[in-house]
Design an enzyme around this catalytic site. Structure first.
Site, PDB file in Angstrom:
ATOM      1  N   LYS A 124       0.883  -1.175   0.000  1.00 51.14           N
ATOM      2  CA  LYS A 124       0.000   0.000   0.000  1.00 51.14           C
ATOM      3  C   LYS A 124       0.914   1.216   0.000  1.00 51.14           C
ATOM      4  CE  LYS A 124      -4.396   0.978  -0.015  1.00 51.14           C
ATOM      5  NZ  LYS A 124      -5.548   0.255  -0.576  1.00 51.14           N
ATOM      6  N   ASP A 164      -6.702   4.375  -4.906  1.00 48.83           N
ATOM      7  CA  ASP A 164      -7.421   4.246  -3.632  1.00 48.83           C
ATOM      8  C   ASP A 164      -8.036   5.626  -3.400  1.00 48.83           C
ATOM      9  OD1 ASP A 164      -7.724   2.276  -1.157  1.00 48.83           O
ATOM     10  OD2 ASP A 164      -7.329   4.221  -0.276  1.00 48.83           O
TER      11      ASP A 164
HETATM   12  P1  NDP Z   1     -12.906   7.829  -3.022  1.00 47.14           P
HETATM   13  O1  NDP Z   1     -11.857   8.826  -2.724  1.00 47.14           O
HETATM   14  O2  NDP Z   1     -13.357   7.619  -4.412  1.00 47.14           O
HETATM   15  O3  NDP Z   1     -14.219   8.135  -2.139  1.00 47.14           O
HETATM   16  C1  NDP Z   1     -14.183   8.203  -0.760  1.00 47.14           C
HETATM   17  C2  NDP Z   1     -15.523   8.697  -0.287  1.00 47.14           C
HETATM   18  O4  NDP Z   1     -15.588   8.575   1.126  1.00 47.14           O
HETATM   19  C3  NDP Z   1     -15.789  10.162  -0.610  1.00 47.14           C
HETATM   20  O5  NDP Z   1     -17.156  10.329  -0.890  1.00 47.14           O
HETATM   21  C4  NDP Z   1     -15.411  10.864   0.688  1.00 47.14           C
HETATM   22  O6  NDP Z   1     -16.080  12.095   0.892  1.00 47.14           O
HETATM   23  C5  NDP Z   1     -15.901   9.859   1.690  1.00 47.14           C
HETATM   24  N1  NDP Z   1     -15.214  10.025   2.964  1.00 47.14           N
HETATM   25  C6  NDP Z   1     -13.889  10.085   3.185  1.00 47.14           C
HETATM   26  N2  NDP Z   1     -13.634  10.260   4.489  1.00 47.14           N
HETATM   27  C7  NDP Z   1     -14.845  10.299   5.097  1.00 47.14           C
HETATM   28  C8  NDP Z   1     -15.259  10.455   6.437  1.00 47.14           C
HETATM   29  N3  NDP Z   1     -14.370  10.582   7.422  1.00 47.14           N
HETATM   30  N4  NDP Z   1     -16.589  10.445   6.714  1.00 47.14           N
HETATM   31  C9  NDP Z   1     -17.498  10.302   5.717  1.00 47.14           C
HETATM   32  N5  NDP Z   1     -17.164  10.167   4.426  1.00 47.14           N
HETATM   33  C10 NDP Z   1     -15.855  10.158   4.122  1.00 47.14           C
HETATM   34  O7  NDP Z   1     -12.364   6.448  -2.382  1.00 47.14           O
HETATM   35  P2  NDP Z   1     -12.732   4.962  -2.763  1.00 47.14           P
HETATM   36  O8  NDP Z   1     -14.190   4.861  -3.022  1.00 47.14           O
HETATM   37  O9  NDP Z   1     -11.772   4.479  -3.763  1.00 47.14           O
HETATM   38  O10 NDP Z   1     -12.360   4.204  -1.396  1.00 47.14           O
HETATM   39  C11 NDP Z   1     -13.285   4.141  -0.305  1.00 47.14           C
HETATM   40  C12 NDP Z   1     -12.849   3.014   0.624  1.00 47.14           C
HETATM   41  O11 NDP Z   1     -12.808   1.770  -0.100  1.00 47.14           O
HETATM   42  C13 NDP Z   1     -11.444   3.178   1.243  1.00 47.14           C
HETATM   43  O12 NDP Z   1     -11.455   2.543   2.516  1.00 47.14           O
HETATM   44  C14 NDP Z   1     -10.572   2.335   0.306  1.00 47.14           C
HETATM   45  O13 NDP Z   1      -9.383   1.892   0.925  1.00 47.14           O
HETATM   46  C15 NDP Z   1     -11.525   1.171   0.026  1.00 47.14           C
HETATM   47  N6  NDP Z   1     -11.223   0.400  -1.162  1.00 47.14           N
HETATM   48  C16 NDP Z   1     -11.144   1.005  -2.387  1.00 47.14           C
HETATM   49  C17 NDP Z   1     -10.880   0.248  -3.505  1.00 47.14           C
HETATM   50  C18 NDP Z   1     -10.904   0.834  -4.882  1.00 47.14           C
HETATM   51  O14 NDP Z   1     -10.842   0.057  -5.854  1.00 47.14           O
HETATM   52  N7  NDP Z   1     -11.026   2.142  -5.047  1.00 47.14           N
HETATM   53  C19 NDP Z   1     -10.583  -1.192  -3.410  1.00 47.14           C
HETATM   54  C20 NDP Z   1     -10.799  -1.739  -2.085  1.00 47.14           C
HETATM   55  C21 NDP Z   1     -11.069  -0.947  -1.015  1.00 47.14           C
HETATM   56  P3  NDP Z   1     -15.315  13.499   0.625  1.00 47.14           P
HETATM   57  O15 NDP Z   1     -15.253  13.629  -0.850  1.00 47.14           O
HETATM   58  O16 NDP Z   1     -16.165  14.507   1.298  1.00 47.14           O
HETATM   59  O17 NDP Z   1     -13.969  13.340   1.270  1.00 47.14           O
END
Ligand code: NDP
Length: 441
Positions: A124, A164
């Site tokens: 990571k 990510d």
């Molecule tokens: P993105 O950056 O695309 O989206 C993250 C989302 O979560 C945004 O809407 C963000 O809102 C919101 N968010 C972040 N912090 C908070 C918080 N403290 N409270 C509420 N909402 C929050 O990320 P991903 O969708 O790629 O990743 C999301 C999760 O999934 C992570 O844990 C990642 O490690 C996991 N993951 C992702 C993979 C992938 O293929 N992308 C694969 C496997 C796991 P805002 O815009 O306001 O910050």
């Protein structure tokens, strides 16, 4: 190594790394059991070797902002475990990125990648860079500066990063372009690339779709189906939106999405069209989710989370530790039937214990969100063979992989509400630790 020895080892050798401790301690009973089986006399030192990353690279990322000023961020790559295959895991750009967060993510990645059945090691990385409020040109310059250092540590047979939080398709494009210009090589060194230059169809969708395929397997196992179920989703990024799309396609009613400012609640259920509107450019809207709520006549609750809305299934898809003990109690009171993690470690340790004690099944991220890295693994195969695949082919493979992961959890996890946690840890650890044992010290 037993659970208390694991805890003592972490205190001594990774002090203060709270997220890393949390992830390891959740798996401690399974680490203890698998090691007892594979290395009863402790001859191979598997416990300590598992808990120390093979390599932790930290570097300076210096770049110029739009005002011409120099900014400096900390870049990282944790090459956690390469026993099963080349290091593999995403890059995160967020101000909260630090060694503890990346070590927890890389540790979980080791089990997740092993569960896919593909030859993938675990890593990571990322930087404490906050893309929010930055111009496109600033983010592009940051990506180039980041890759100027990272390129020497990665390669198609060595370490293959992906996206990510904060690193989507556009950032992967800029990172790949920088790698190609620096090294002169067009190779599969990153996954999540555009399909015009080696990317796999369905990689953007894979984590969210895979999560829903996992939930379908869970329900099928109980002679049930998604059609008509109400679903809470947190987050409004990559994982959340594609999970919402697939859940809606399967007839579920998606009641919520959220972001770091609040929660959209739509009691009639979001439509696919509404989700599409979220991903288009909202001009100056600082908060696309709030703008969407206004557009479709839904409610946007400032500073709220989805967890007090009554529903059948909860899919936390935003970030680590976003669902706490009180949220878990509320979900239980409201009759939740399943919590399946789209994000990595979104439930706090206490939330997890509360759900399990109440008999609510919890599917951990390392199993339920493995679809993203699985399709990244398929992208690596596509790049190595230079033979493009179709979306239909990838979707069929993704479904099959999620089905196998579900079955593995059922087969190896016992019969409690923690079946999916125990099963995912046991099967993942068995593969990683067996490979380490076979390869010697
Ligand atoms: P993105 O950056 O695309 O989206 C993250 C989302 O979560 C945004 O809407 C963000 O809102 C919101 N968010 C972040 N912090 C908070 C918080 N403290 N409270 C509420 N909402 C929050 O990320 P991903 O969708 O790629 O990743 C999301 C999760 O999934 C992570 O844990 C990642 O490690 C996991 N993951 C992702 C993979 C992938 O293929 N992308 C694969 C496997 C796991 P805002 O815009 O306001 O910050």
């Amino acid at each position: 190594m037993n659970s208390s020895e694991i805890e003592a080892y972490l205190e001594a050798h990774a002090p203060g790394e709270t997220e890393f401790h949390q992830a390891v301690l959740e798996a401690a009973p399974d680490i203890e059991r698998v090691i007892k089986d594979l290395d009863p006399d402790g001859e191979h030192g598997l416990g300590a070797r598992l808990l120390v990353p093979e390599r932790l690279i930290t570097f300076r990322v210096a770049w110029r902002n739009d005002d011409g000023e120099v900014e400096v961020n900390r870049g990282y790559r944790v090459q956690f475990n390469g026993a099963v295959g080349p290091y593999k895991g995403g890059l995160r750009f967020a101000p909260s990125v630090n060694v503890s967060v990346l070590k927890f993510l890389a540790f979980e990645q080791a089990m997740k990648n092993a569960l896919t059945g593909l030859p993938l090691g675990a890593a990571k990385g990322g930087a404490d860079f906050d893309p929010k409020g930055r111009s496109e040109r600033e983010i592009e310059r940051f990506c180039i500066a980041f890759m100027t250092e990272l390129h020497r540590h990665i390669g198609p047979d060595l370490d293959v990063p992906a996206g990510d939080q904060g690193v989507g398709a556009q950032e992967i494009g800029w990172l790949f372009g920088a790698y190609r210009r620096i090294t002169g090589q067009h190779v599969g060194v990153l996954t999540g690339k555009g399909t015009d230059f080696g990317g796999s169809p369905l990689r953007p969708e894979a984590t969210g779709y895979g999560l829903v395929y996992f939930v379908e397997e869970f329900l099928k196992h109980r002679d049930d189906a998604l059609d008509g179920k109400s679903v809470l989703i947190s987050g409004a990024g990559n994982v959340a939106t594609f999970a919402a799309h697939k859940a809606i396609e399967k007839g579920a009613k998606v009641l919520t999405l959220s972001n770091s400012t609040g929660c959209l609640v739509c009691m009639n259920g979001l439509t696919a069209n509404a989700l599409d509107a979220l991903t288009v450019d909202h001009g100056d809207a600082d908060n696309p989710l709030k703008a969407l709520a206004d557009n479709i006549g839904a409610e946007f609750q400032d500073d709220a989370t989805p967890w007090d809305v009554k529903a059948d299934i909860a899919l936390p898809c935003a970030t680590q530790n976003e669902l706490d003990e009180d949220d878990a109690k509320t979900l239980i009171k409201n009759g939740i039937c399943l919590v399946a993690e789209g994000a990595n470690m979104p439930c706090t340790a206490k939330a997890q214990a509360t759900l399990i004690d109440a008999g609510i099944p919890l599917a951990p991220g390392k199993a339920a969100n493995a679809g993203g890295v699985a399709v990244s693994g398929l992208e690596m195969i596509q790049n190595a063979s230079r033979e493009p695949r179709t979306a239909e082919d990838i979707d069929t493979k993704l479904k099959a992989i999620m089905g196998r992961i579900h079955q593995t959890c059922v087969d190896q996890g016992g019969d409690g509400a923690d079946q999916y946690i125990r099963g995912a840890n046991t099967a993942g650890l068995r593969k990683v630790l067996s490979a380490m044992k076979a390869q010697g010290v």
